[in-house]
Write an enzyme that holds these catalytic residues in place. Structure first.
Site, PDB file in Angstrom:
ATOM      1  N   CYS B 170      40.977  48.665  45.348  1.00 47.37           N
ATOM      2  CA  CYS B 170      41.078  47.420  44.575  1.00 47.37           C
ATOM      3  C   CYS B 170      42.235  46.540  45.017  1.00 47.37           C
ATOM      4  CB  CYS B 170      41.168  47.750  43.092  1.00 47.37           C
ATOM      5  SG  CYS B 170      39.811  48.814  42.602  1.00 47.37           S
ATOM      6  N   HIS B 310      47.513  42.620  37.775  1.00 44.04           N
ATOM      7  CA  HIS B 310      46.384  43.462  38.181  1.00 44.04           C
ATOM      8  C   HIS B 310      45.574  43.825  36.937  1.00 44.04           C
ATOM      9  CE1 HIS B 310      43.974  46.127  40.549  1.00 44.04           C
ATOM     10  NE2 HIS B 310      44.239  47.143  39.762  1.00 44.04           N
ATOM     11  N   GLU B 321      52.188  48.596  34.994  1.00 43.60           N
ATOM     12  CA  GLU B 321      52.502  47.350  35.699  1.00 43.60           C
ATOM     13  C   GLU B 321      53.610  46.578  34.969  1.00 43.60           C
ATOM     14  OE1 GLU B 321      49.160  44.692  36.047  1.00 43.60           O
ATOM     15  OE2 GLU B 321      50.182  43.380  37.484  1.00 43.60           O
ATOM     16  N   LYS B 342      41.135  39.236  34.703  1.00 42.62           N
ATOM     17  CA  LYS B 342      40.022  40.210  34.659  1.00 42.62           C
ATOM     18  C   LYS B 342      39.408  40.275  33.264  1.00 42.62           C
ATOM     19  CE  LYS B 342      41.444  43.217  38.509  1.00 42.62           C
ATOM     20  NZ  LYS B 342      42.847  42.817  38.822  1.00 42.62           N
ATOM     21  N   HIS B 347      36.419  43.231  36.852  1.00 43.16           N
ATOM     22  CA  HIS B 347      37.205  43.703  37.980  1.00 43.16           C
ATOM     23  C   HIS B 347      36.332  43.715  39.233  1.00 43.16           C
ATOM     24  CE1 HIS B 347      39.920  45.671  40.499  1.00 43.16           C
ATOM     25  NE2 HIS B 347      40.044  46.845  39.921  1.00 43.16           N
ATOM     26  N   PHE B 408      43.048  52.364  43.881  1.00 41.16           N
ATOM     27  CA  PHE B 408      42.904  53.826  43.972  1.00 41.16           C
ATOM     28  C   PHE B 408      43.435  54.259  45.334  1.00 41.16           C
ATOM     29  CE2 PHE B 408      38.934  54.456  41.035  1.00 41.16           C
ATOM     30  CZ  PHE B 408      39.735  54.256  39.926  1.00 41.16           C
TER      31      PHE B 408
END
Lengths: 82, 420
Positions: B170, B310, B321, B342, B347, B408
């Site tokens: 991502c 994010h 975050e 998002k 996403h 990831f």
């Protein structure tokens, strides 16, 4: 029931139209798949597989390289169709 | 021609997203606080625990001519549409080399996706099983290869300086933009088409993500499912689409009289080395990326007024975050208007860095930060200024903004931009 040369060209024109977007009336016997019809080597495989299904014919990979024009393909199919 | 540390600017933007088929309609959707999440119709989704996704607002098959579309994976279709918009927006009217605006050997293409042509791969496996070997498309490999979108965009514009595809789940789209910035800085290119794309809305990826317990199961309220920072957040919602920017050396842009959206200050990178898929809970890796950005660019924490987070709407990730931001920015975080777009787009995995860079660039350009929707009850552990519900006007004068993307594998990518 075997197809006539005219029927084969019509069928090939529809296949080339579907795959490469070329107008059916532009697909003529003397046209080269690569140079005139925007059919590259990968798309030619698609044309061959679609033609095999439509005309009940087997076109081995080693014969595909000889099919440079629509006329070559139509004559091959005319001769080999089941 | 070669030099280092050249200034890089954004001269074009393009997008096709769950909110709209171009960047203008996407921006309009963001400003309106509209959710792009919809129920997934059809029998093939019926047995899945997750039956919602942020589908593209405009199907790429309705935009591209069929002979072209049938040779491109859906991810490459999105990329090409966004790249065409960005290319035209930057003022280019022909392929490189066809006029004097850019030489092919000075033009690059860096487009990433997280998963590549997964829909092509799975569809062609169905063809193999159901119709046999002969019917497998000869276009399968160029369609499924992850570098397909970058290569097809490169062909479209005649990019010969280099075509690249960094892959980091991502974070891929953001990493692509960072890579493109370096190509220009180090003198390899004057213009690079850069961004991210993704098309993975298919039962298999959904089943797999759902079994990781990473996805929201709010099937009954699709438009409320993506809810970053809300106490009820229960995972991300899968989206599809692409976001692309034209990056250019400032001198090249000035020489051809291009309009400039903003300057790209640089990037910060790090890796968590913590877990293959879990976020590191203290935000250690994210903080390191942020610190690397500050150390390697002239960005000052005092000038940062906006951050596109994010924030995917997972319980752990959203919090890690914010912890990292507080650690690095300290009190300067208090004047940063944080948006989690998002909440509206879902996403887009490898596409996220692309469309969120477009959103960040437009936020600086229009001086307004998009809202974060669906925060009914803000998680009290979120110690930061979240733009909730309505857009927020940003200050006058020189301002800077940050776009975060993590993936990831523990990849952390932080990009920074400054108004012009």
């Amino acid at each position: 029931m075997a197809a006539t040369q005219e029927e084969i060209v019509t069928g090939l024109a529809e296949i080339v139209n579907e795959i490469a977007g070329i107008p059916v009336e532009d697909v003529q016997l003397d046209k080269s798949f690569t140079d005139d019809l925007d059919v590259d080597s990968l798309s030619m495989v698609e044309v061959v597989v679609a033609a095999e299904e439509r005309f009940d014919v087997k076109i081995p990979d080693e014969d595909v390289k000889n099919l440079k024009t629509v006329g070559d393909a139509a004559n091959y199919i005319l001769k080999h169709q089941g | 021609m070669n030099s280092t540390n050249r200034t890089v600017v954004v001269t074009g933007i393009g997008a096709t997203t769950p909110l709209g088929g171009d960047s203008a309609s996407t921006w309009e959707g963001l400003m309106a606080g509209r959710s792009g999440v919809k129920p997934l119709e059809g029998e093939r989704f019926a047995d899945l625990p997750v039956r919602i996704a942020a589908l593209a607002a405009v199907d790429p098959g309705d935009v591209l001519p069929r002979p072209l579309a049938r040779k491109l994976d859906r991810s490459a279709q999105f990329a090409l549409i966004a790249a065409r918009e960005a290319w035209a927006d930057a003022g280019f009217t022909a392929k490189a080399g066809e006029d004097e605006s850019i030489a092919p050997e000075r033009l690059g293409s860096v487009i990433a996706s997280g998963i590549g042509g997964v829909i092509t791969l799975l569809d062609q496996y169905d063809v193999l099983k159901e119709k046999g070997v002969r019917r497998v498309s000869p276009h399968t490999v160029p369609m499924l290869m992850p570098n397909g979108p970058a290569a097809n965009v490169g062909l479209e514009v005649n990019a010969q300086a280099g075509v690249h595809t960094p892959v980091s789940a991502c974070a891929s789209g953001a990493e692509a933009i960072g890579y493109a910035v370096e190509m220009i800085r180090t003198g390899r290119a004057d213009v690079v088409v850069a961004g991210g794309t993704e098309a993975a809305i298919h039962p298999l990826p959904i089943a797999a993500f759902a079994n990781m317990m990473a996805m929201s199961k709010s099937n009954d309220e699709p438009e409320k499912a993506s809810r970053p920072y809300d106490t009820g957040r229960d995972g991300f919602v899968l989206g599809e689409g692409a976001g692309v920017v034209i990056l250019e050396s400032a001198e090249h842009a000035a020489a051809r009289g291009a309009k400039v959206y903003c300057e790209v200050l640089g990037q910060g990178l790090s890796a968590d080395a913590h877990h293959i898929a879990q976020p590191e809970p203290t935000g250690r890796g994210i903080a390191a990326a942020m610190q690397n950005l500050l150390d390697s660019s002239d960005l000052k924490p005092s000038e940062v007024v906006h951050l596109n987070a994010h924030a995917t709407s997972t319980p752990q990730g959203d919090l890690a975050e914010i912890k990292a931001l507080r650690k690095v920015l300290g009190d300067d975080l208090d004047h940063v208007a944080i948006s989690a777009t998002k909440s509206m787009t879902g996403h887009l995995l490898g596409g996220a860095g692309g469309i969120e860079t477009v959103a960040t660039v437009l936020a600086l350009h229009h001086r307004i930060a998009p809202p974060t929707i669906n925060i009914d009850e803000l998680d009290e552990a979120i110690d930061a200024d979240i733009v909730r519900g309505e857009p927020r006007v940003l200050p006058e004068g020189p301002i800077a903004a940050i776009n975060n993307s993590f993936g990831f594998g523990g990849h952390n990518v932080v990009l920074a931009f400054r108004s012009v």
